[in-house]
Design an enzyme around this catalytic site. Structure first.
Site, short mmCIF file in Angstrom:
data_model
loop_
_atom_site.label_atom_id
_atom_site.label_comp_id
_atom_site.label_asym_id
_atom_site.label_seq_id
_atom_site.Cartn_x
_atom_site.Cartn_y
_atom_site.Cartn_z
N GLU A 134 -19.88 4.60 53.62
CA GLU A 134 -18.97 3.63 53.01
C GLU A 134 -19.70 2.49 52.31
OE1 GLU A 134 -16.64 5.47 56.46
OE2 GLU A 134 -18.70 4.83 56.07
N GLU A 175 -15.38 9.45 61.69
CA GLU A 175 -14.53 8.61 62.55
C GLU A 175 -13.47 9.46 63.25
OE1 GLU A 175 -14.47 4.25 60.54
OE2 GLU A 175 -13.82 5.88 59.23
#
Length: 704
Positions: free
Chosen positions: A127, A107
Site C-alpha cells: 500500500e 489482511e
C-alpha cells in the site's frame, strides 16, 4: 440478476467460500458484500465443520480495488467488520493461498485461523507504493504474527517476500504438499478435531523487545526525513499502537491514519500514477487480437554504457543476447563492464554466483553482424549521430531475417529517417531505454509512420516481460520526455544567465521533490551528451533563431567541462561531491553580457519552479495537440518513471491539475509579459488555455 463474485460450496463437510473476480480477485465492493453474505450463509449451516477461503484463477486476492478509493463515500469499515466476524468464528477458518497474496488479500488471510500456501506463492503489503498504509488491520495483525521489526520492514517498503520467508516470519503456517484446495480442506477437518490449534492473530501478544523499540525509533526518524510521504509516519504510529495498545485501540489508530492518507494529495497523485501506468499499455486502434511476433533471441549493436545495459536487461529476463561491437577493444571493454556489474550485484547478495554465470553465458559478444541473422529483435544503441545510425540501420536491414524487428535506441533523432534506411520500415520501432538501462523502469516506445501494428504490440508486451513501464510516443524531436526536458533545460540556463546559481536552480526543484536538479543531472549524464543533442538539433534546423538558446551547455562543452567525468561542469567536483564552481558563475555572467540578458538578484525559488515546470506542462500540452502522446497521463508516467519527477506530485500534468490550469496559464502569460516572448517560449498552448477555461484536467486528456 448479477452473479456474485463470491459463492459458498460444500465439500467433504467443509464450506468453501470461493472468490472469482478476475483477473486478480481484487477486493471490490461486490466481493466484500459477497464475503459478508457467504459468511452469513455458512453461519446457518451448522453441519459444516470448517470453512476454507479459496480463489479461482491464477492468484489469491492480490489487493483491494484501488478505484474504490476515489469514491468520496469509500470506507474500509464493511470489510473490517467482516474480518472481525471471520476471525471470531468458533469453527476453524483456513486460507488457501496461491499466486500473489497482497494488500487486502494478506489482511484477509491473516484474519483466518490457519494459512496454507502453494509453492511459489508471494506475499506483501504494498500500500505504501500508492501513498497508503494497510487499512484492514494489516498494521495490527502482521506485527502479532511476524513481529514489529518484520512488519515495519514489509509495510514501509512494500517489498514482496517468497513462501520461505513468509513461513519463517510466521505469516504462513504450512506448505501445501497436495493440490491446494484438497490440502486446505484436509487441514480444516484436522483443526475441527483439534480446536486448541486454532490461532487468532488479534489475540496474540506483540513483542516489545529493545530491538522492536529500536526499529520503531529508526522508522520514525526515517519518516520524519520524508514528510512528502505521510503514509510512512502513519505506518509507524499504527504499528507502535499495535505494540503498546489493545487490538481494538490499535484498530482505531490505523483507521484514523488510513483515512488521512486516502484523502491526502500525495496518495491521490500516486494512485493517479498507478492507473496511468496501466492505461499506458492500452494502444488506441490496436486490436486486442492483433497477432504478435515471437521474440526468443535479441541482438544489441553497441557495447557502450547503453548497449551493455540493454544486453543485461534481456539477459536478466532469460533471453539469449548477441552483442555486437566494431572493434575487439570496445567489445572487451563493454563485456568487462557487464561482468563487473553482475559481480558487484553478487557481492551485495542480490545475485548468486550461479545466476551471474547464467546471465553472462546468455550474452554472446561478437564482431560479426552476420551473427545477428537469427535474432528475432535487434536494437541498435550507438552514438546519437544520424549518419552513423542510418549506416547501421542499412546493415541491419540487409542482415536481419525477414520478420525480425529492428529497433533504434535513439533518444532524440527522427525514427522515420532511420527506419527508411533499413529498407523495411514496417519492421522498425524506437525503443528508447534510459540509463542505466538494466535499472531504469521506463521504456519510451516510438511508433514510426510505417511501424506495423504487430511490431508495436509485440514490443509493448515484451516491455512487460523485461519489467519495464512502456509508454508509446509519436515521432518528433526528443519524443515526449526529452522534448519536454529541452524546455526545462532552456529555462534553467536562462535563469543562470540572469543571475541564479546552479545550487539555487537545483535546490528549488529538489525542494519540490525532484531526485536532482537540472544542473546536477546534466553534470552526471555528461555535459558533452547534452551539448551534442543541441548541436544535432541545430543541424536539422530545429533551434530557435536565438543565439542565447542553450548557450551555457554549448560553451561548457567547448571548454571541455563535461561534468562529473572531467571534474567540472556546472559544478566543480571533489570526488562525486558537487561544490560551487566560480568559473561557471563567471561564464554565466559573461554570456549574459554577450547576449544582452539583464542580471538580477531577486530570483526566488517559486519563480524557478514555475519557469521550469510550467514550461514543461505547456510543452506537454503541445505534444498532446500534435498527437505525439496518446493521453496526458502517459506524460506523467514518462516523467516519474524516467526523469525523477516526484511521484508524490503525480507527474507534471497531474501537478498542473492540482495547482489549477488557470494558475498555470496566468503565470505563463505573466512571464511572456515580463520577459518578452520574441521566440514564442511563453506562448500558451491552445489546448492548455482551452482546458483551463473549461475547468477540465489535462492529466486525463487525449489528443485534441
Amino acid at each position: 440478476m448479477t452473479t456474485s463474485p463470491v459463492t459458498l460450496h460444500e465439500q467433504d463437510a467443509v464450506g468453501v467460500l470461493r472468490i472469482q473476480n478476475p483477473p486478480v480477485n481484487a477486493l471490490s465492493p461486490a466481493v466484500v458484500q459477497g464475503l459478508i453474505a457467504g459468511l452469513e450463509a455458512f453461519s446457518g449451516k451448522s453441519h459444516l465443520k470448517a470453512l476454507v477461503l479459496h480463489c479461482e484463477g491464477r492468484t489469491f486476492v492480490a489487493g483491494g480495488d484501488i478505484a474504490a478509493f476515489e469514491d468520496k463515500d469509500f470506507s474500509a469499515a464493511p470489510l473490517n467488520r467482516f474480518l472481525a466476524e471471520l476471525e471470531a468464528q468458533q469453527r476453524p477458518v483456513v486460507a488457501a493461498l496461491h499466486g500473489t497474496v497482497l494488500g487486502g488479500g494478506l489482511e484477509l488471510a491473516m484474519a483466518c485461523h490457519w494459512r496454507i500456501a502453494a509453492p511459489e506463492t508471494r506475499f506483501g503489503q504494498p500500500e505504501v507504493n500508492i501513498g497508503l498504509l494497510p487499512g484492514s488491520l494489516g498494521t495490527q495483525r502482521l506485527p502479532r504474527l511476524a513481529g514489529v521489526e518484520k512488519a515495519l520492514e514489509l509495510i514501509t517498503t512494500g517489498r514482496m517476500i517468497d513462501l520461505n520467508e513468509a513461513r519463517a516470519a510466521g505469516i504462513v503456517d504450512e506448505l501445501s504438499a497436495l493440490p491446494l484446495l484438497q490440502a486446505a480442506i484436509a487441514r480444516a477437518l484436522d483443526l475441527a478435531g483439534q480446536p486448541q490449534k486454532i490461532r487468532r492473530a488479534s489475540t496474540l501478544p506483540v513483542s516489545s523487545t529493545p530491538a522492536a523499540l529500536d526499529a520503531l525509533a529508526k522508522a520514525r526518524e526515517q519518516a520524519q526525513r520524508k514528510p512528502q510521504y505521510p503514509a510512512l509516519a502513519g505506518i509507524v504510529k499504527a504499528i507502535e499502537a499495535a505494540a503498546t495498545l489493545p487490538f481494538t485501540e490499535g484498530e482505531k489508530v490505523e483507521a484514523r491514519e488510513f483515512e488521512a492518507c486516502v484523502r491526502s494529495p500525495q496518495s491521490r497523485a500516486m494512485r493517479h500514477l498507478f492507473f496511468a501506468e496501466r492505461q499506458a499499455a492500452k494502444i488506441p486502434g490496436l486490436a486486442a487480437d492483433t497477432p504478435l511476433r515471437d521474440v526468443k533471441s535479441v541482438g544489441v549493436v553497441g557495447a557502450g554504457t547503453m548497449g551493455g545495459g540493454i544486453a543485461m536487461t534481456f539477459a536478466n529476463a532469460g533471453y539469449a543476447v548477441t552483442l555486437v561491437e566494431a572493434t575487439q577493444e570496445a567489445l572487451d571493454r563493454g563485456f568487462g563492464i557487464i561482468r563487473g556489474n553482475y559481480e558487484a550485484s553478487a557481492a551485495k547478495g542480490k545475485l548468486t554466483a550461479e545466476q551471474v554465470a547464467q546471465r553472462l553465458a546468455a550474452i554472446r559478444p561478437t564482431l560479426r553482424y552476420e551473427d545477428l541473422a537469427g535474432c528475432d529483435l535487434v536494437i541498435e544503441a550507438v552514438f546519437e549521430d544520424m549518419a552513423l545510425k542510418q549506416s547501421i540501420a542499412a546493415r541491419l536491414g540487409a542482415v536481419c531475417r525477414p520478420g525480425a524487428i529492428i529497433a533504434t535506441n535513439t533518444s532524440t533523432l527522427d525514427v522515420d529517417q532511420i527506419a527508411r534506411a533499413t529498407g523495411r520500415p514496417a519492421d522498425v520501432v524506437g525503443m528508447h531505454f534510459f540509463s542505466p538501462a538494466h535499472v531504469m523502469r521506463l521504456l519510451e516506445v516510438v511508433r514510426g509512420a510505417a511501424t506495423s501494428p504487430d511490431v508495436l504490440g509485440t514490443v509493448m508486451k515484451l516491455a512487460n516481460r523485461i519489467r519495464k513501464v512502456a509508454v508509446v510516443s509519436g515521432v518528433c524531436y526528443g519524443f515526449i520526455g526529452n522534448r519536454m526536458a529541452e524546455v526545462y533545460m532552456r529555462e534553467a540556463e536562462f535563469l543562470l544567465m540572469e543571475g541564479a546559481t546552479p545550487a539555487q536552480v537545483d535546490g528549488a526543484v529538489e525542494a519540490l521533490g525532484f531526485a536532482m536538479g537540472p544542473c546536477r543531472m546534466l553534470d552526471m549524464a555528461g555535459v558533452d551528451v547534452g551539448a551534442k543533442t543541441v548541436i544535432e538539433l541545430g543541424k536539422s534546423g530545429g533551434l530557435p533563431q536565438d543565439p542565447s538558446y542553450r548557450a551555457m551547455v554549448q560553451k561548457l562543452f567547448a571548454l571541455g567541462r563535461f561534468g562529473q567525468k572531467t571534474g567540472a561542469g556546472y559544478y566543480r567536483y571533489e570526488g562525486r561531491k558537487p561544490v560551487e564552481n566560480t568559473e561557471t558563475l563567471e561564464l554565466a555572467e559573461a554570456l549574459a553580457r554577450e547576449h544582452g540578458i539583464a542580471r538580477r538578484s531577486d530570483i526566488a525559488p517559486q519563480e524557478i519552479v514555475e519557469r521550469l515546470v510550467y514550461s514543461m506542462v505547456n510543452e506537454g500540452a503541445r505534444i498532446l495537440e500534435e498527437g505525439i502522446a496518446y493521453r496526458g497521463s502517459d506524460i506523467d508516467v514518462i516523467w516519474t518513471a524516467g526523469y525523477g519527477f516526484p511521484d508524490h506530485r503525480g507527474g507534471p500534468m497531474h501537478m498542473a491539475d492540482t495547482v489549477g490550469l488557470g494558475t498555470v496559464v496566468a503565470r505563463l502569460d505573466h512571464y511572456a509579459e515580463t520577459r518578452g516572448n520574441e521566440h514564442g517560449y511563453w506562448t500558451v498552448s491552445p489546448l492548455l488555455r482551452q482546458l483551463a477555461q473549461k475547468g477540465k484536467p489535462i492529466s486525463a486528456s487525449a489528443p485534441a
